[in-house]
Design a protein around this motif. Structure first.
Motif, mmCIF file in Angstrom:
data_model
loop_
_atom_site.group_PDB
_atom_site.id
_atom_site.type_symbol
_atom_site.label_atom_id
_atom_site.label_comp_id
_atom_site.label_asym_id
_atom_site.label_seq_id
_atom_site.Cartn_x
_atom_site.Cartn_y
_atom_site.Cartn_z
ATOM 1 N N THR A 293 0.820 -1.202 0.000
ATOM 2 C CA THR A 293 0.000 0.000 0.000
ATOM 3 C C THR A 293 0.862 1.262 0.000
ATOM 4 O O THR A 293 0.544 2.249 -0.674
ATOM 5 C CB THR A 293 -0.931 -0.044 1.234
ATOM 6 O OG1 THR A 293 -1.860 -1.105 1.019
ATOM 7 C CG2 THR A 293 -1.679 1.247 1.452
ATOM 8 N N SER A 294 1.960 1.234 0.741
ATOM 9 C CA SER A 294 2.832 2.420 0.784
ATOM 10 C C SER A 294 3.425 2.699 -0.594
ATOM 11 O O SER A 294 3.648 3.855 -0.963
ATOM 12 C CB SER A 294 3.952 2.217 1.809
ATOM 13 O OG SER A 294 3.394 2.102 3.088
ATOM 14 N N SER A 338 6.668 4.247 4.621
ATOM 15 C CA SER A 338 6.307 3.050 5.386
ATOM 16 C C SER A 338 5.377 3.427 6.539
ATOM 17 O O SER A 338 5.657 4.369 7.269
ATOM 18 C CB SER A 338 7.574 2.393 5.943
ATOM 19 O OG SER A 338 7.234 1.322 6.778
ATOM 20 N N GLN A 339 4.301 2.692 6.677
ATOM 21 C CA GLN A 339 3.412 2.905 7.816
ATOM 22 C C GLN A 339 4.138 2.499 9.092
ATOM 23 O O GLN A 339 4.290 3.287 10.012
ATOM 24 C CB GLN A 339 2.132 2.075 7.616
ATOM 25 C CG GLN A 339 1.037 2.255 8.659
ATOM 26 C CD GLN A 339 1.309 1.586 9.992
ATOM 27 O OE1 GLN A 339 1.256 2.247 11.047
ATOM 28 N NE2 GLN A 339 1.621 0.318 10.005
ATOM 29 N N SER A 340 4.579 1.240 9.117
ATOM 30 C CA SER A 340 5.159 0.681 10.348
ATOM 31 C C SER A 340 6.543 1.227 10.646
ATOM 32 O O SER A 340 6.967 1.272 11.798
ATOM 33 C CB SER A 340 5.267 -0.835 10.215
ATOM 34 O OG SER A 340 6.127 -1.150 9.133
ATOM 35 N N THR A 343 9.265 -2.323 8.005
ATOM 36 C CA THR A 343 9.276 -3.277 6.891
ATOM 37 C C THR A 343 10.724 -3.511 6.453
ATOM 38 O O THR A 343 11.419 -2.569 6.052
ATOM 39 C CB THR A 343 8.424 -2.719 5.722
ATOM 40 O OG1 THR A 343 7.101 -2.564 6.210
ATOM 41 C CG2 THR A 343 8.426 -3.641 4.522
ATOM 42 N N SER A 391 -3.946 -1.885 5.267
ATOM 43 C CA SER A 391 -3.653 -0.484 5.557
ATOM 44 C C SER A 391 -4.697 0.422 4.900
ATOM 45 O O SER A 391 -5.027 0.263 3.726
ATOM 46 C CB SER A 391 -2.262 -0.170 5.006
ATOM 47 O OG SER A 391 -1.895 1.130 5.347
ATOM 48 N N LYS A 476 -6.603 -4.226 -1.663
ATOM 49 C CA LYS A 476 -7.468 -4.299 -0.473
ATOM 50 C C LYS A 476 -8.387 -5.506 -0.586
ATOM 51 O O LYS A 476 -8.525 -6.275 0.352
ATOM 52 C CB LYS A 476 -8.340 -3.027 -0.322
ATOM 53 C CG LYS A 476 -7.655 -1.787 0.178
ATOM 54 C CD LYS A 476 -7.216 -1.817 1.615
ATOM 55 C CE LYS A 476 -5.861 -2.399 1.777
ATOM 56 N NZ LYS A 476 -4.688 -1.620 1.644
ATOM 57 N N GLU A 479 -6.470 -9.069 -0.479
ATOM 58 C CA GLU A 479 -5.792 -9.479 0.756
ATOM 59 C C GLU A 479 -6.763 -9.828 1.877
ATOM 60 O O GLU A 479 -6.433 -10.628 2.743
ATOM 61 C CB GLU A 479 -4.774 -8.434 1.227
ATOM 62 C CG GLU A 479 -5.368 -7.168 1.770
ATOM 63 C CD GLU A 479 -4.301 -6.216 2.311
ATOM 64 O OE1 GLU A 479 -3.337 -6.670 2.909
ATOM 65 O OE2 GLU A 479 -4.473 -4.993 2.119
HETATM 66 C C1 F6R Z 1 -1.642 -3.837 2.538
HETATM 67 C C2 F6R Z 1 -0.557 -3.602 3.472
HETATM 68 C C3 F6R Z 1 0.827 -3.923 3.038
HETATM 69 C C4 F6R Z 1 1.804 -2.854 3.543
HETATM 70 C C5 F6R Z 1 3.250 -3.256 3.208
HETATM 71 C C6 F6R Z 1 4.214 -2.183 3.640
HETATM 72 O O1 F6R Z 1 -2.860 -3.433 3.054
HETATM 73 O O2 F6R Z 1 -0.767 -3.168 4.571
HETATM 74 O O3 F6R Z 1 0.900 -4.064 1.651
HETATM 75 O O4 F6R Z 1 1.467 -1.650 2.946
HETATM 76 O O5 F6R Z 1 3.558 -4.461 3.857
HETATM 77 O O6 F6R Z 1 4.115 -1.927 4.994
HETATM 78 P P1 F6R Z 1 4.669 -0.586 5.645
HETATM 79 O O7 F6R Z 1 3.883 0.535 5.092
HETATM 80 O O8 F6R Z 1 4.460 -0.776 7.116
HETATM 81 O O9 F6R Z 1 6.116 -0.495 5.271
#
Ligand code: F6R
Length: 599
Positions: A293-294, A338-340, A343, A391, A476, A479
């Motif tokens: 998603t990112s 990156s959300q988290s 990664t 996400s 979305k 998954e």
């Molecule tokens: C899909 C999803 C994953 C994350 C990917 C990257 O809904 O959540 O595709 O987007 O694993 O994760 P981050 O953004 O945390 O680096």
């Protein structure tokens, strides 16, 4: 104790959930271990049945299998031969086979196929050799190659838990008369908001009333205790049946927060830092590297940055970035999204860039995460904890930041004049209301989901700045519902995929009023005339698309470059409802985890 660990694990379950386990130290300094294949709920049930003795310390784990199948024996905690050491582990030990062989030659017998069990036996061996706990830990961790966050219980030190961090996150929660250790903040929020973020290659010794941190050579280090802003309820579902739904509904609030934070007196403030400003102005090429998603947010970012700041942008999967001889020079800026912030593919991409001497700007949600810490500059997206594996709110917040960044840079470079900036800031300020207007239509979207939820395949189409929306909509759906869904650039259909279309295909087409509206309308017609059932996401009042569509979802009118922030929301809701109707576990889809800390 037991319930503290279980509640903590429930909050981390989004990171992996094929098996779980717990080890407790009782009053007679014996370790009890319970492991279970399945979800935390299964472990919880077994714990209730077993009625374990009161405990003074304990560790727990929820697993996403990498080495060894999903069995009870392979679940964590893993113990040594004496049963005195129990370990839980996130990450991968790359040299575990070599270590295992060495230990087998010394008489150790292994019960599992995991890399983790090797650590317990290695520590057992070094404790015999060294007699000193810290020295044995130091020796053990220096033999391990790979990534690891460890929590260790040892019945010779019954009031102590040892934590180790290398390339996999680990934090200490500083409570009143209790210390906590976890791989993510939500796990400890009900106990404390005071945390110590461990850095790479750090070891922590915890007792109920204090903690001591050492480096991998055994030298003491001083660490700062930070107060975190999140509330326990931010990590709760509240009235929502799933985290994903809660997070979809939080999007107006997240965008509003970012407007307050990053826009003042009609001006974007992202580039307040003069160094960052100088760097961005000096670069003549951006490479955005991200995953999932990112990455899709990055693809939207490319349209925005090229349009407003006129800098050429390349967007690459972090997992592929490693395998290319990318042509770069010191005027190339790497942007990691990156959300988290954990990664591993993205973190490794960042490290690769830094090794080549490049500067890295990261757009991250989790404060103080590894990606945030290792980047030269960070912009936070302030989405709050995102727990659902799919996400949602992080995606719209990432696009929001990229939009503001593109506008601000464009303004600084003279490509966006004051009037244009004013126009965009006014449009941006309306986003929270417009997002709410889409959420009011949830019942209608649910109705559409009802109609199509039994389909076994879906196509998602978009063009221009909404091409990434199609990719994200498809991701979305696949998954969380396990339906085969493909995202395509609408104009590419005629080059092959159109052959797939017949009356069994629902085709979601994203076509709000933009400069590519007419072209996308033609693509929609190509599908319509082949019998495809069109579900169209359009701007309010669009009669033309209505004529050829089986279902219509309207979004409020906005400027073309803001449409991706709105147009994805119906697709998030559609995926959510379809998955729910098919009985899928929306927040924890099979085979994947929220944070992928393996390469
Ligand atoms: C899909 C999803 C994953 C994350 C990917 C990257 O809904 O959540 O595709 O987007 O694993 O994760 P981050 O953004 O945390 O680096």
């Amino acid at each position: 104790m037991e319930s503290t660990i279980v509640v903590g694990l429930e909050r981390l379950e989004y990171r992996g959930y094929d098996s779980a386990g717990i080890a407790l130290m009782d009053d007679e300094n014996k370790i009890f271990t319970v492991r279970k294949v399945g979800r935390i709920a299964d472990l919880k049930k077994t714990l209730e049945e077993r009625q374990l003795p009161p405990a003074r310390a304990g560790i727990g784990h929820t697993r996403w299998a990498t080495h060894g199948k999903v069995t009870e024996n392979n679940a964590h905690p893993q113990v040594d031969s004496s049963g005195k050491i129990a370990i839980v582990h996130n990450g991968i030990i790359e040299n575990y086979l070599e270590l295992r062989k060495e230990l087998e030659e010394k008489g150790h017998r292994f019960d599992s196929e995991t890399d983790t069990e090797v650590i317990a036996h290695l520590l057992e061996e070094y404790l015999k050799e060294e007699g000193d706990y810290l020295r044995a830990i130091v020796k053990t961790v220096n033999r391990l190659e790979g990534t690891f966050a460890l929590a260790i219980l040892n019945s010779d030190y019954p009031d102590m838990i040892v934590g180790v961090r290398k390339d996999s996150p680990l934090i200490v929660g500083v409570g009143e008369g209790e210390m906590l250790l976890a791989s993510d903040i939500p796990a400890i929020l009900t106990h404390t908001k005071r945390v110590v973020i461990l850095d790479n290659e750090e070891i922590v010794f915890l007792t109920p009333d204090g903690f001591t941190v050492y480096d991998f050579q055994g030298n003491k280090k001083t660490k700062e205790i930070k107060e975190i802003e999140w509330d326990a309820q931010d990590a709760d579902k509240g009235p929502y049946p799933h985290f994903m739904l809660k997070e979809i509904y939080e999007q107006p609030k997240v965008i509003e927060y970012n407007i307050q934070k990053y826009i003042r007196d009609g001006e974007p403030l992202l580039l307040k830092d003069l160094n960052l400003r100088k760097i961005l102005l000096n670069k003549n090429r951006f490479i955005i590297q991200a995953a999932g998603t990112s990455l899709h947010a990055g693809l939207v970012g490319r349209y925005l940055i090229e349009r407003f700041a006129k800098v050429p942008v390349e967007v690459v999967y972090s997992s592929e970035f490693h395998h290319r001889e990318t042509i770069i020079d010191d005027r190339t800026l790497i942007i990691s999204i990156s959300q988290s912030g954990e990664t591993m593919d993205t973190l490794e991409g960042l490290r690769l860039a830094k090794n080549k001497g490049l500067e890295v700007l990261s757009i991250v949600n989790v404060v103080d995460s590894s990606i945030a810490r290792e980047s030269d500059y960070v912009i936070y997206i302030n989405a709050g904890p995102e727990i659902g594996v799919a996400s949602t709110k992080a995606y719209t917040a990432q696009i929001f930041i990229l939009l503001l960044l593109a506008l601000e840079l464009g303004h600084l470079k003279g490509f966006v004049d004051n009037d244009e900036l004013k126009h965009y800031i006014e449009e941006i300020r309306q986003l929270p209301y417009k997002l709410n207007a889409i959420l009011y239509r949830d019942a209608h979207i649910q109705h559409i989901a009802e109609k199509y939820h039994k389909s076994n395949h879906f196509m998602f189409l978009g063009r221009g700045i909404n091409y990434p929306t199609a990719l994200e909509g498809a991701l979305k759906l696949k998954e969380i519902s396990y339906i085969h869904a493909t995202g395509y650039a609408a104009g590419e259909m005629k080059h092959g995929p159109l052959a797939l279309i017949d009356s069994s295909w629902p085709v979601v087409i994203v076509n709000p009023k933009t400069s590519v509206y007419e072209k996308t309308f033609s693509n929609a017609n190509e599908v319509y005339t082949r019998g495809g059932k069109l579900i169209s996401v359009v701007t309010e009042g669009d009669e033309k698309m209505k004529d050829i569509s089986e279902s219509i979802i309207e979004i409020p009118q906005t400027d073309e470059y803001l449409t991706p922030i709105l147009s994805i929301v119906p697709l998030q809701l559609l995926a959510y409802h379809i998955a729910n109707m098919r009985g899928c576990d929306v927040d924890k889809p099979r085979n994947i985890a929220k944070v992928i800390t393996v390469l």
